[in-house]
Each structure stands twice: as structure tokens, then as C-alpha cells.
Design a protein around this motif. Structure first.
Motif, PDB file in Angstrom:
ATOM      1  N   LYS A  65      35.372  47.266  43.657  1.00  0.00           N
ATOM      2  CA  LYS A  65      36.315  46.458  44.435  1.00  0.00           C
ATOM      3  C   LYS A  65      35.810  45.034  44.671  1.00  0.00           C
ATOM      4  O   LYS A  65      36.608  44.136  44.975  1.00  0.00           O
ATOM      5  N   THR A  68      33.305  41.130  39.556  1.00  0.00           N
ATOM      6  CA  THR A  68      34.181  40.475  38.602  1.00  0.00           C
ATOM      7  C   THR A  68      34.587  41.455  37.508  1.00  0.00           C
ATOM      8  O   THR A  68      34.023  42.556  37.390  1.00  0.00           O
ATOM      9  N   ARG A  69      35.547  41.046  36.701  1.00  0.00           N
ATOM     10  CA  ARG A  69      35.999  41.887  35.598  1.00  0.00           C
ATOM     11  C   ARG A  69      34.860  42.219  34.645  1.00  0.00           C
ATOM     12  O   ARG A  69      34.729  43.348  34.169  1.00  0.00           O
ATOM     13  N   ARG A 129      50.424  46.541  48.047  1.00  0.00           N
ATOM     14  CA  ARG A 129      50.423  45.089  47.858  1.00  0.00           C
ATOM     15  C   ARG A 129      49.008  44.542  47.874  1.00  0.00           C
ATOM     16  O   ARG A 129      48.647  43.692  47.062  1.00  0.00           O
ATOM     17  N   SER A 130      48.203  45.026  48.809  1.00  0.00           N
ATOM     18  CA  SER A 130      46.831  44.527  48.909  1.00  0.00           C
ATOM     19  C   SER A 130      45.969  44.994  47.737  1.00  0.00           C
ATOM     20  O   SER A 130      44.944  44.382  47.437  1.00  0.00           O
ATOM     21  N   ARG A 132      46.933  45.056  44.602  1.00  0.00           N
ATOM     22  CA  ARG A 132      47.358  44.427  43.356  1.00  0.00           C
ATOM     23  C   ARG A 132      46.254  43.606  42.670  1.00  0.00           C
ATOM     24  O   ARG A 132      46.037  43.764  41.462  1.00  0.00           O
ATOM     25  N   PRO A 133      45.518  42.731  43.379  1.00  0.00           N
ATOM     26  CA  PRO A 133      44.453  41.964  42.691  1.00  0.00           C
ATOM     27  C   PRO A 133      43.395  42.868  42.069  1.00  0.00           C
ATOM     28  O   PRO A 133      42.933  42.606  40.951  1.00  0.00           O
ATOM     29  N   PHE A 134      43.028  43.941  42.780  1.00  0.00           N
ATOM     30  CA  PHE A 134      42.048  44.886  42.241  1.00  0.00           C
ATOM     31  C   PHE A 134      42.588  45.580  41.002  1.00  0.00           C
ATOM     32  O   PHE A 134      41.881  45.741  40.001  1.00  0.00           O
ATOM     33  N   LEU A 136      44.784  44.468  38.854  1.00  0.00           N
ATOM     34  CA  LEU A 136      44.821  43.537  37.726  1.00  0.00           C
ATOM     35  C   LEU A 136      43.464  43.467  37.030  1.00  0.00           C
ATOM     36  O   LEU A 136      43.380  43.485  35.798  1.00  0.00           O
ATOM     37  N   GLU A 137      42.407  43.376  37.821  1.00  0.00           N
ATOM     38  CA  GLU A 137      41.059  43.312  37.251  1.00  0.00           C
ATOM     39  C   GLU A 137      40.660  44.637  36.610  1.00  0.00           C
ATOM     40  O   GLU A 137      40.097  44.675  35.513  1.00  0.00           O
TER      41      GLU A 137
END
Length: 223
Positions: A65, A68-69, A129-130, A132-134, A136-137
Motif C-alpha cells: 500500500k 511505488t509500482r 473510492r479511497s 482506487r489509487p492503490f 491502479l498501481e
């Protein structure tokens, strides 16, 4: 006098102490160690022939979490995540890279469906919603640039402490569903009785703490 640091069971990569096992004996929130143990038990003993399933420990998920990718790939490559059809990730709401937090939920990736399923025994989707960024990576790290996200149906908890029990029950039922149907979509299944091992029930939740204790004892645990 009981020693909370006494080792109860050494099982593959998991070490259980008396303080960990005591969490199963009452109305207590489960910690990383108990959930890690049960996921490892599923991997080694229940689904040892299911090569397409990957169970990632809470400790590793918590690290994922916050990296970086590229760093994700360092964690996931030894696990052959890109070669797995279904990936199970127990999520903690802790906002720091360490054990702790107040709530467990479950994220499962289904490669055959290119879909992340999210199961939360407490809320009804507000956490998506929260996430979503995780997602995507993570999707990029496991070679799935295009994906859907679905709120998975699950039994809701009726207290403040059983979220971890719900997670391990959900993992087991969903793993059985994935193994049997190669899908997590309820619409792809046909059996819906209480005896169906791919379905979660309140009875399974009520019995799970004692069931895990029995497994620990059967594996040689010194309860």
C-alpha cells in the motif's frame, strides 16, 4: 502464570505465540499473525494443488500500500503474481507501514474476469473510492492495465471485532468458488445451500474461531 510469548505453533513461515492464539478464545480483534497463519494453512494444506491461487500475507499487503509500482514488483515477482489467476489480499485500515489498525476487509483479484472484487463486512462500498489509487498501481504491477472493480456481496458483521473472522471465512469460500468455477461472480455459480462450501454463512462465521483452534491443535500446537 501464562507466558504470552510462549510459542504455540511454528508452521512454515508463521510463528504463533500464546498471545496470538488467545485472540481466538474470546471476542477479540484478530491480528496479522492469525490471519497470516490461516492463509498459509489454506495455501499449504487445503489448496496445495490449486496453482492458480495466491494468498498474500497481511504484512506484505500493508507494505504494498505504501510503495511505488516498481517496488511492488520486487515484492510480487517472487510470488509469481503475474502467473496467478486469483490473488487474495487482506486489507487493514492502518495508515502506517506496520501492523495494527481497526478494521479488516478483503480485496481479491480475478484475472479471468480482469476484475478486483472488494469485500467489506462493515461498510457498503464507501472504501472503494479511497482504494482506487492503490488498485491502479497494483493492476499495473500484476500486468492488468485494464480492469473493473466490483463490490462483492458478503455477510455483514454484527459486532465490532469479527472483521478478521469474516475475512478468513471469505477467503476460504471465495477460493473454493474460484477453484470450482474459475470465477468469483455469484451469477456463475448454481448451488446456494448452506452446505455449499463456496458460500459464506453466519453459521460458518460463528464456528470459525473454534475451527481455527482445532486446526492449530491438529498441526501440533501446544494450546
Amino acid at each position: 502464570m501464562a507466558d504470552p510469548n510462549r510459542i504455540v505453533l511454528n508452521f512454515h513461515n508463521t510463528l504463533l505465540r500464546e498471545s496470538d492464539v488467545n485472540l481466538l478464545m474470546g471476542p477479540h480483534w484478530l491480528n496479522d499473525q492469525i490471519i497470516s497463519f490461516y492463509l498459509e494453512y489454506l495455501e499449504k494444506n487445503v489448496f496445495q494443488n490449486a496453482r492458480g491461487l495466491l494468498f498474500i500475507s497481511p504484512e506484505v499487503v500493508q507494505c504494498l500500500k505504501f510503495v511505488t509500482r516498481q517496488e511492488m514488483s520486487i515484492f510480487l515477482e517472487p510470488l509469481n503474481a503475474n502467473g496467478k489467476s486469483f490473488i487474495f489480499l487482506p486489507l487493514n485500515d492502518n495508515n502506517e507501514v506496520k501492523a495494527g489498525g481497526n478494521h479488516w476487509s478483503l480485496l481479491v483479484f480475478s484475472r479471468p474476469e480482469s476484475t478486483f472484487y472488494y469485500y467489506d463486512s462493515l461498510s457498503s462500498g464507501t472504501s472503494l473510492r479511497s482504494l482506487r489509487p492503490f488498485l491502479l498501481e497494483l493492476a499495473a504491477a500484476i500486468d492488468c492495465p485494464e480492469f473493473d472493480v466490483r463490490q462483492g456481496d458478503c455477510v455483514k458483521q454484527n459486532n465490532s471485532y469479527d472483521c478478521g473472522i469474516h475475512v478468513v471465512c471469505n477467503v476460504e469460500c471465495l477460493a473454493r468458488r474460484a477453484f470450482k468455477y474459475n470465477s468469483l461472480d455469484d451469477d456463475d455459480t448454481t448451488v446456494s445451500t448452506d452446505e455449499d462450501p463456496t458460500k459464506m454463512t453466519t453459521q460458518k462465521i460463528r464456528q470459525k474461531r473454534q475451527e481455527i483452534l482445532n486446526i492449530i491443535q491438529k498441526l501440533g500446537g501446544k494450546l
